[in-house]
Design an enzyme around this catalytic site. Structure first.
Site, PDB file in Angstrom:
ATOM      1  N   ARG A 180      -1.050  -9.381  12.503  1.00 32.05           N
ATOM      2  CA  ARG A 180      -1.252  -8.104  11.805  1.00 32.05           C
ATOM      3  C   ARG A 180      -2.351  -8.217  10.754  1.00 32.05           C
ATOM      4  NH1 ARG A 180       4.781  -7.480  10.389  1.00 32.05           N
ATOM      5  NH2 ARG A 180       4.055  -6.125   8.727  1.00 32.05           N
ATOM      6  N   ARG A 208      11.521 -13.380   3.772  1.00 31.41           N
ATOM      7  CA  ARG A 208      12.439 -12.289   3.434  1.00 31.41           C
ATOM      8  C   ARG A 208      13.694 -12.301   4.295  1.00 31.41           C
ATOM      9  NH1 ARG A 208       8.183  -7.226   3.359  1.00 31.41           N
ATOM     10  NH2 ARG A 208       8.231  -7.590   5.611  1.00 31.41           N
ATOM     11  N   LYS A 234       0.829  -1.214   0.000  1.00 26.26           N
ATOM     12  CA  LYS A 234       0.000   0.000   0.000  1.00 26.26           C
ATOM     13  C   LYS A 234       0.862   1.262   0.000  1.00 26.26           C
ATOM     14  CE  LYS A 234      -2.026   1.061   3.738  1.00 26.26           C
ATOM     15  NZ  LYS A 234      -2.731   1.794   4.809  1.00 26.26           N
ATOM     16  N   ARG A 261     -11.997   4.242  10.367  1.00 35.25           N
ATOM     17  CA  ARG A 261     -11.903   2.901  10.942  1.00 35.25           C
ATOM     18  C   ARG A 261     -13.240   2.406  11.472  1.00 35.25           C
ATOM     19  NH1 ARG A 261      -7.474   0.902   8.816  1.00 35.25           N
ATOM     20  NH2 ARG A 261      -5.540   1.380   9.904  1.00 35.25           N
ATOM     21  N   ARG A 273      17.287 -11.237   9.377  1.00 34.18           N
ATOM     22  CA  ARG A 273      15.841 -11.223   9.182  1.00 34.18           C
ATOM     23  C   ARG A 273      15.227 -10.272  10.182  1.00 34.18           C
ATOM     24  NH1 ARG A 273      13.941 -15.977   6.361  1.00 34.18           N
ATOM     25  NH2 ARG A 273      15.803 -17.175   5.831  1.00 34.18           N
TER      26      ARG A 273
END
Ligand SMILES: [Zn+2]
Length: 215
Positions: free
Chosen positions: A172, A127, A13, A88, A160
């Site tokens: 999350r 990642r 985003k 929200r 990491r």
């Protein structure tokens, strides 16, 4: 053009918002940033917010609306706005309508970067980066050419991010779903919601968003 941009953490985003800002001259209104800026610059609502925060209390919807209103008043009528992290709740969605209507604006689109949660978890948890030069790698999608050696600088130390683990990422994602659940139906009913495939390449996501916004 006024839009709400939605997407879970890791869906890109931020990158897409940056592109809209750079390519279309839109302004990104993130309530957290705006709140800090209003407090720092001492606008009337900023001073109110400061007092509330110093008392250890949560900033009310009224204050948040005030800050958004003050910010909208600094923009020219042609400047498009990207709302990020707001609204929200159903009450905030109503406030936003009123804020926009008072300024002869309206909400044009709600764009959600839709993700496959399992695939997103795999993308994020795989990642890692070179500890020396910061080059990015991935367990599945982008291993170094020689195992354990950075392609860019030859370093053999990698790191990491501690919050790139599955439990944190799932939490999350759940938080994101909980936060958007109250407002998505409101905009669905009004036909404003567009889902863009957030798992696609960044460039394709940008194109898909452009298709929604029109040229
Ligand atoms: Zn390196």
């Amino acid at each position: 053009m006024n839009i709400i941009l939605l997407g879970p953490p890791g869906a890109g985003k931020g990158t897409q918002a940056e592109r809209l800002v750079a390519e279309r001259g839109m302004v990104q209104l993130s309530t957290g940033d705006m709140l800090r800026a209003a407090v720092a610059s001492g606008t009337p609502t900023g001073l109110k917010a400061k007092a509330v925060m110093e008392a250890g209390e949560l900033v009310s919807d009224e204050i948040v609306s005030g800050i958004i209103g003050e910010k909208l008043d600094t923009l020219s009528a042609e400047t498009g706005v990207i709302f990020d992290g707001y609204p929200r709740t159903a009450a905030q969605a109503e406030s936003l309508d009123a804020l926009l209507a008072a300024r002869r604006r309206r909400l044009d689109h709600v764009i959600e970067l839709a993700v496959d949660e399992d695939a997103l978890v795999a993308r994020i948890t795989g990642r890692f980066t070179c500890a020396t030069c910061g080059a990015g790698y991935h367990d599945t999608f982008k291993q170094p050419k020689e195992a354990g050696v950075c392609d860019a600088c030859g370093s053999t130390t990698f790191k990491r991010r501690p919050d790139d683990n599955e439990a944190t990422v799932r939490t999350r994602l759940a938080e994101y779903r909980n936060k958007t659940a109250p407002i998505l139906p409101i905009y669905e009913v009004r036909g404003l919601v567009h889902r863009v495939d957030g798992m696609a390449d960044m460039a394709d996501v940008t194109k898909a968003i452009a298709a929604v916004l029109g040229e």
